[in-house]
Motif scaffolding. Structure first.
Motif, PDB file in Angstrom:
ATOM      1  N   VAL B   4       0.851  -1.176   0.000  1.00 13.19           N
ATOM      2  CA  VAL B   4       0.000   0.000   0.000  1.00 13.19           C
ATOM      3  C   VAL B   4       0.899   1.243   0.000  1.00 13.19           C
ATOM      4  CG1 VAL B   4      -1.811   1.263   1.200  1.00 13.19           C
ATOM      5  CG2 VAL B   4      -1.766  -1.242   1.311  1.00 13.19           C
ATOM      6  N   THR B   5       0.699   2.077  -0.990  1.00 17.25           N
ATOM      7  CA  THR B   5       1.520   3.277  -1.124  1.00 17.25           C
ATOM      8  C   THR B   5       0.671   4.520  -0.971  1.00 17.25           C
ATOM      9  OG1 THR B   5       3.028   2.144  -2.634  1.00 17.25           O
ATOM     10  CG2 THR B   5       3.098   4.553  -2.608  1.00 17.25           C
ATOM     11  N   GLN B   6       1.031   5.331   0.002  1.00 20.21           N
ATOM     12  CA  GLN B   6       0.424   6.641   0.160  1.00 20.21           C
ATOM     13  C   GLN B   6       1.538   7.642  -0.106  1.00 20.21           C
ATOM     14  OE1 GLN B   6      -1.648   5.238   4.154  1.00 20.21           O
ATOM     15  NE2 GLN B   6      -2.564   7.162   3.463  1.00 20.21           N
ATOM     16  N   ALA B   7       1.533   8.178  -1.289  1.00 19.49           N
ATOM     17  CA  ALA B   7       2.666   8.983  -1.733  1.00 19.49           C
ATOM     18  C   ALA B   7       2.771  10.307  -0.993  1.00 19.49           C
ATOM     19  CB  ALA B   7       2.577   9.228  -3.232  1.00 19.49           C
ATOM     20  N   CYS B  23      -4.141   6.714  -2.593  1.00 18.93           N
ATOM     21  CA  CYS B  23      -3.766   5.392  -2.110  1.00 18.93           C
ATOM     22  C   CYS B  23      -3.676   4.457  -3.301  1.00 18.93           C
ATOM     23  CB  CYS B  23      -4.786   4.867  -1.109  1.00 18.93           C
ATOM     24  SG  CYS B  23      -4.512   3.152  -0.581  1.00 18.93           S
ATOM     25  N   VAL B  24      -2.546   3.835  -3.467  1.00 21.26           N
ATOM     26  CA  VAL B  24      -2.339   2.843  -4.525  1.00 21.26           C
ATOM     27  C   VAL B  24      -1.923   1.543  -3.859  1.00 21.26           C
ATOM     28  CG1 VAL B  24      -0.952   2.230  -6.537  1.00 21.26           C
ATOM     29  CG2 VAL B  24      -1.690   4.598  -6.214  1.00 21.26           C
ATOM     30  N   TYR B  25      -2.502   0.441  -4.299  1.00 25.07           N
ATOM     31  CA  TYR B  25      -2.222  -0.831  -3.650  1.00 25.07           C
ATOM     32  C   TYR B  25      -1.751  -1.856  -4.670  1.00 25.07           C
ATOM     33  CZ  TYR B  25      -6.761  -2.043  -5.553  1.00 25.07           C
ATOM     34  OH  TYR B  25      -7.807  -2.263  -6.409  1.00 25.07           O
ATOM     35  N   GLU B  26      -1.204  -2.924  -4.149  1.00 24.14           N
ATOM     36  CA  GLU B  26      -0.686  -3.988  -4.997  1.00 24.14           C
ATOM     37  C   GLU B  26      -1.063  -5.332  -4.394  1.00 24.14           C
ATOM     38  OE1 GLU B  26       3.523  -3.661  -5.601  1.00 24.14           O
ATOM     39  OE2 GLU B  26       3.723  -5.773  -6.117  1.00 24.14           O
ATOM     40  N   THR B  27      -1.699  -6.182  -5.174  1.00 28.73           N
ATOM     41  CA  THR B  27      -2.040  -7.518  -4.722  1.00 28.73           C
ATOM     42  C   THR B  27      -2.254  -8.420  -5.920  1.00 28.73           C
ATOM     43  OG1 THR B  27      -3.586  -8.840  -3.404  1.00 28.73           O
ATOM     44  CG2 THR B  27      -4.494  -6.938  -4.559  1.00 28.73           C
ATOM     45  N   ARG B  28      -2.026  -9.700  -5.722  1.00 24.59           N
ATOM     46  CA  ARG B  28      -2.297 -10.675  -6.782  1.00 24.59           C
ATOM     47  C   ARG B  28      -3.638 -11.362  -6.566  1.00 24.59           C
ATOM     48  NH1 ARG B  28       3.575 -13.698  -7.677  1.00 24.59           N
ATOM     49  NH2 ARG B  28       4.719 -11.848  -8.331  1.00 24.59           N
ATOM     50  N   ASN B  76      -8.820   6.286  -3.571  1.00 25.99           N
ATOM     51  CA  ASN B  76      -8.555   7.638  -3.091  1.00 25.99           C
ATOM     52  C   ASN B  76      -9.681   8.160  -2.209  1.00 25.99           C
ATOM     53  OD1 ASN B  76      -6.183   7.543  -4.553  1.00 25.99           O
ATOM     54  ND2 ASN B  76      -7.070   8.580  -6.327  1.00 25.99           N
ATOM     55  N   PHE B  77      -9.331   9.077  -1.351  1.00 25.56           N
ATOM     56  CA  PHE B  77     -10.227   9.577  -0.311  1.00 25.56           C
ATOM     57  C   PHE B  77     -10.250  11.102  -0.370  1.00 25.56           C
ATOM     58  CE2 PHE B  77     -12.315  10.461   3.438  1.00 25.56           C
ATOM     59  CZ  PHE B  77     -11.561  10.624   4.608  1.00 25.56           C
ATOM     60  N   THR B  78     -11.443  11.683  -0.439  1.00 22.66           N
ATOM     61  CA  THR B  78     -11.579  13.132  -0.504  1.00 22.66           C
ATOM     62  C   THR B  78     -12.392  13.647   0.679  1.00 22.66           C
ATOM     63  OG1 THR B  78     -11.414  13.193  -2.913  1.00 22.66           O
ATOM     64  CG2 THR B  78     -12.459  15.086  -1.837  1.00 22.66           C
TER      65      THR B  78
END
Lengths: 115, 111
Positions: B4-7, B23-28, B76-78
Protein backbone atom coordinates in the motif's frame (compact mmCIF):
# COMPACT_ATOMS: atom_id res chain seq x y z
CA UNK A 1 -15.70 7.32 22.79
CA UNK A 2 -13.63 4.27 21.99
CA UNK A 3 -15.07 0.94 23.09
CA UNK A 4 -11.61 -0.52 23.56
CA UNK A 5 -10.04 0.68 26.77
CA UNK A 6 -6.30 0.62 27.36
CA UNK A 7 -4.43 1.29 30.58
CA UNK A 8 -2.21 2.97 31.43
CA UNK A 9 -2.20 5.79 28.89
CA UNK A 10 1.45 6.56 29.59
CA UNK A 11 4.19 4.37 31.04
CA UNK A 12 7.83 5.07 31.74
CA UNK A 13 9.97 2.11 32.71
CA UNK A 14 13.58 1.18 33.16
CA UNK A 15 15.23 -1.63 31.29
CA UNK A 16 15.13 -3.89 34.35
CA UNK A 17 11.48 -3.28 35.20
CA UNK A 18 8.53 -5.59 34.69
CA UNK A 19 5.27 -3.95 33.71
CA UNK A 20 2.01 -4.88 32.04
CA UNK A 21 -0.27 -3.18 29.57
CA UNK A 22 -3.98 -3.90 29.78
CA UNK A 23 -6.75 -3.84 27.22
CA UNK A 24 -10.46 -4.45 27.65
CA UNK A 25 -13.42 -4.60 25.27
CA UNK A 26 -17.07 -5.37 25.90
CA UNK A 27 -18.33 -5.63 22.34
CA UNK A 28 -18.36 -9.42 22.37
CA UNK A 29 -15.49 -9.53 19.90
CA UNK A 30 -13.58 -12.80 19.71
CA UNK A 31 -10.34 -11.52 18.21
CA UNK A 32 -7.91 -9.16 19.89
CA UNK A 33 -4.69 -7.67 18.63
CA UNK A 34 -1.55 -5.91 19.82
CA UNK A 35 0.07 -3.41 17.50
CA UNK A 36 3.24 -1.38 17.96
CA UNK A 37 3.48 2.06 16.38
CA UNK A 38 6.62 4.14 16.22
CA UNK A 39 6.34 7.87 15.66
CA UNK A 40 5.26 8.81 12.14
CA UNK A 41 4.97 5.16 11.12
CA UNK A 42 2.00 2.88 10.53
CA UNK A 43 0.98 0.32 13.15
CA UNK A 44 2.85 -2.98 13.04
CA UNK A 45 1.10 -6.17 14.07
CA UNK A 46 2.61 -8.00 17.04
CA UNK A 47 0.10 -10.60 18.20
CA UNK A 48 -3.39 -11.85 17.44
CA UNK A 49 -5.63 -13.80 19.77
CA UNK A 50 -8.62 -15.59 18.36
CA UNK A 51 -11.10 -17.19 20.73
CA UNK A 52 -8.59 -16.66 23.55
CA UNK A 53 -5.85 -18.59 21.78
CA UNK A 54 -2.72 -17.05 20.33
CA UNK A 55 -3.09 -17.39 16.59
CA UNK A 56 -0.38 -15.05 15.29
CA UNK A 57 2.99 -14.02 16.71
CA UNK A 58 4.82 -11.79 14.26
CA UNK A 59 8.26 -12.94 15.46
CA UNK A 60 8.10 -10.64 18.44
CA UNK A 61 11.01 -10.83 20.95
CA UNK A 62 10.29 -12.84 24.07
CA UNK A 63 10.61 -9.77 26.26
CA UNK A 64 7.02 -9.11 25.13
CA UNK A 65 4.63 -11.71 26.51
CA UNK A 66 0.93 -11.57 25.64
CA UNK A 67 -1.86 -13.04 27.69
CA UNK A 68 -5.59 -13.37 27.07
CA UNK A 69 -7.29 -14.30 30.38
CA UNK A 70 -10.76 -14.19 28.80
CA UNK A 71 -12.48 -12.97 25.69
CA UNK A 72 -12.74 -9.40 27.00
CA UNK A 73 -9.24 -8.90 28.31
CA UNK A 74 -5.82 -8.75 26.72
CA UNK A 75 -2.56 -8.11 28.52
CA UNK A 76 0.95 -7.46 27.31
CA UNK A 77 3.65 -8.26 29.86
CA UNK A 78 6.89 -6.38 29.46
CA UNK A 79 10.27 -7.42 30.83
CA UNK A 80 13.83 -6.27 30.17
CA UNK A 81 12.81 -3.91 27.41
CA UNK A 82 15.24 -1.84 25.37
CA UNK A 83 15.03 1.88 24.62
CA UNK A 84 14.13 1.06 21.01
CA UNK A 85 10.94 -0.55 22.32
CA UNK A 86 9.64 2.91 23.15
CA UNK A 87 6.49 3.36 21.08
CA UNK A 88 2.71 3.63 21.15
CA UNK A 89 1.19 0.22 21.85
CA UNK A 90 -2.27 -0.15 20.44
CA UNK A 91 -4.82 -2.79 21.26
CA UNK A 92 -7.58 -3.62 18.81
CA UNK A 93 -10.47 -6.02 18.55
CA UNK A 94 -12.62 -7.43 15.79
CA UNK A 95 -15.68 -9.58 15.63
CA UNK A 96 -13.88 -12.69 14.43
CA UNK A 97 -10.49 -13.66 13.10
CA UNK A 98 -9.72 -14.76 9.60
CA UNK A 99 -12.24 -12.70 7.77
CA UNK A 100 -10.63 -10.31 5.33
CA UNK A 101 -13.46 -7.83 5.69
CA UNK A 102 -13.13 -7.40 9.43
CA UNK A 103 -12.86 -3.87 10.62
CA UNK A 104 -10.74 -3.26 13.67
CA UNK A 105 -11.72 -1.23 16.70
CA UNK A 106 -8.72 0.38 18.33
CA UNK A 107 -7.99 1.70 21.78
CA UNK A 108 -6.19 4.99 22.36
CA UNK A 109 -2.96 3.20 23.12
CA UNK A 110 -0.29 3.21 25.79
CA UNK A 111 2.63 5.53 25.12
CA UNK A 112 5.63 3.60 26.44
CA UNK A 113 9.02 5.12 27.16
CA UNK A 114 11.91 2.85 28.08
CA UNK A 115 14.81 4.57 29.79
CA UNK B 1 7.52 -4.95 -1.66
CA UNK B 2 5.22 -2.27 -0.35
CA UNK B 3 1.62 -3.33 -0.78
CA UNK B 4 0.00 0.00 0.00
CA UNK B 5 1.52 3.28 -1.12
CA UNK B 6 0.42 6.64 0.16
CA UNK B 7 2.67 8.98 -1.73
CA UNK B 8 1.66 12.11 0.16
CA UNK B 9 3.44 12.34 3.50
CA UNK B 10 1.85 15.60 4.65
CA UNK B 11 -0.91 17.86 3.36
CA UNK B 12 -1.71 21.26 4.81
CA UNK B 13 -4.83 23.18 3.83
CA UNK B 14 -6.92 26.07 5.01
CA UNK B 15 -10.34 25.32 6.41
CA UNK B 16 -13.07 24.78 3.79
CA UNK B 17 -10.61 23.60 1.15
CA UNK B 18 -11.06 20.13 -0.32
CA UNK B 19 -8.38 17.51 0.35
CA UNK B 20 -7.73 14.37 -1.67
CA UNK B 21 -5.57 11.59 -0.27
CA UNK B 22 -4.09 9.12 -2.72
CA UNK B 23 -3.77 5.39 -2.11
CA UNK B 24 -2.34 2.84 -4.52
CA UNK B 25 -2.22 -0.83 -3.65
CA UNK B 26 -0.69 -3.99 -5.00
CA UNK B 27 -2.04 -7.52 -4.72
CA UNK B 28 -2.30 -10.68 -6.78
CA UNK B 29 -5.50 -11.80 -5.12
CA UNK B 30 -8.83 -11.27 -6.79
CA UNK B 31 -10.61 -11.04 -3.45
CA UNK B 32 -9.41 -8.38 -1.09
CA UNK B 33 -10.65 -5.55 1.06
CA UNK B 34 -9.55 -1.95 1.27
CA UNK B 35 -9.90 0.30 4.28
CA UNK B 36 -9.33 3.84 5.41
CA UNK B 37 -8.59 4.62 9.05
CA UNK B 38 -8.19 8.01 10.73
CA UNK B 39 -5.78 8.55 13.63
CA UNK B 40 -6.42 11.84 15.44
CA UNK B 41 -3.91 13.20 17.97
CA UNK B 42 -5.68 11.22 20.71
CA UNK B 43 -4.11 8.08 19.28
CA UNK B 44 -6.85 5.59 18.47
CA UNK B 45 -7.35 4.57 14.87
CA UNK B 46 -10.93 5.06 13.77
CA UNK B 47 -12.44 2.99 10.99
CA UNK B 48 -13.84 5.12 8.16
CA UNK B 49 -14.71 2.82 5.28
CA UNK B 50 -14.34 -0.70 3.92
CA UNK B 51 -14.61 -1.66 0.26
CA UNK B 52 -14.33 -5.13 -1.29
CA UNK B 53 -12.62 -5.83 -4.57
CA UNK B 54 -15.86 -6.60 -6.38
CA UNK B 55 -17.60 -3.38 -5.52
CA UNK B 56 -16.28 -0.43 -7.49
CA UNK B 57 -19.09 1.91 -6.58
CA UNK B 58 -17.90 5.19 -5.23
CA UNK B 59 -19.22 6.17 -1.86
CA UNK B 60 -20.11 9.42 -0.16
CA UNK B 61 -20.63 9.81 3.57
CA UNK B 62 -21.21 13.38 4.61
CA UNK B 63 -18.11 15.37 3.69
CA UNK B 64 -16.14 12.19 2.96
CA UNK B 65 -16.06 10.43 -0.40
CA UNK B 66 -14.08 7.55 -1.80
CA UNK B 67 -13.11 6.71 -5.36
CA UNK B 68 -12.17 3.08 -6.01
CA UNK B 69 -10.65 2.32 -9.39
CA UNK B 70 -9.59 -1.26 -9.84
CA UNK B 71 -8.02 -0.53 -13.24
CA UNK B 72 -5.45 1.72 -11.60
CA UNK B 73 -5.37 -0.10 -8.22
CA UNK B 74 -6.30 3.09 -6.45
CA UNK B 75 -8.62 3.89 -3.58
CA UNK B 76 -8.55 7.64 -3.09
CA UNK B 77 -10.23 9.58 -0.31
CA UNK B 78 -11.58 13.13 -0.50
CA UNK B 79 -12.58 15.40 2.36
CA UNK B 80 -14.84 18.17 1.10
CA UNK B 81 -14.93 21.53 2.87
CA UNK B 82 -12.30 20.49 5.39
CA UNK B 83 -12.57 21.43 9.05
CA UNK B 84 -9.98 21.75 11.79
CA UNK B 85 -11.33 18.53 13.35
CA UNK B 86 -10.24 16.66 10.22
CA UNK B 87 -6.62 17.18 11.22
CA UNK B 88 -5.24 13.67 11.69
CA UNK B 89 -3.13 10.95 10.14
CA UNK B 90 -5.05 8.95 7.58
CA UNK B 91 -4.07 5.37 6.77
CA UNK B 92 -5.11 3.36 3.77
CA UNK B 93 -4.97 -0.40 4.32
CA UNK B 94 -5.32 -3.58 2.26
CA UNK B 95 -6.38 -6.98 3.51
CA UNK B 96 -5.78 -9.77 0.98
CA UNK B 97 -4.56 -12.40 3.41
CA UNK B 98 -3.14 -10.04 6.01
CA UNK B 99 -3.84 -6.43 6.89
CA UNK B 100 -1.18 -4.07 5.49
CA UNK B 101 -1.20 -0.36 6.26
CA UNK B 102 0.20 2.37 4.09
CA UNK B 103 2.67 4.81 5.58
CA UNK B 104 -0.07 7.33 6.33
CA UNK B 105 -0.76 10.91 5.28
CA UNK B 106 -0.76 13.67 7.88
CA UNK B 107 -3.50 16.18 7.17
CA UNK B 108 -3.34 19.57 8.87
CA UNK B 109 -6.32 21.87 8.48
CA UNK B 110 -5.61 25.47 9.52
CA UNK B 111 -8.37 27.80 10.66
Amino acid sequence: DTEVTQTPKHLVMGMTNKKSLKCEQHMGHRAMYWYKQKAKKPPELMFVYSYEKLSINESVPSRFSPECPNSSLLNLHLHALQPEDSALYLCASSQDRGQRDEKLFFGSGTQLSVL
Amino acid sequence: AQKVTQAQTEISVVEKEDVTLDCVYETRDTTYYLFWYKQPPSGELVFLIRRNSFDEQNEISGRYSWNFQKSTSSFNFTITASQVVDSAVYFCALNDYKLSFGAGTTVTVRA
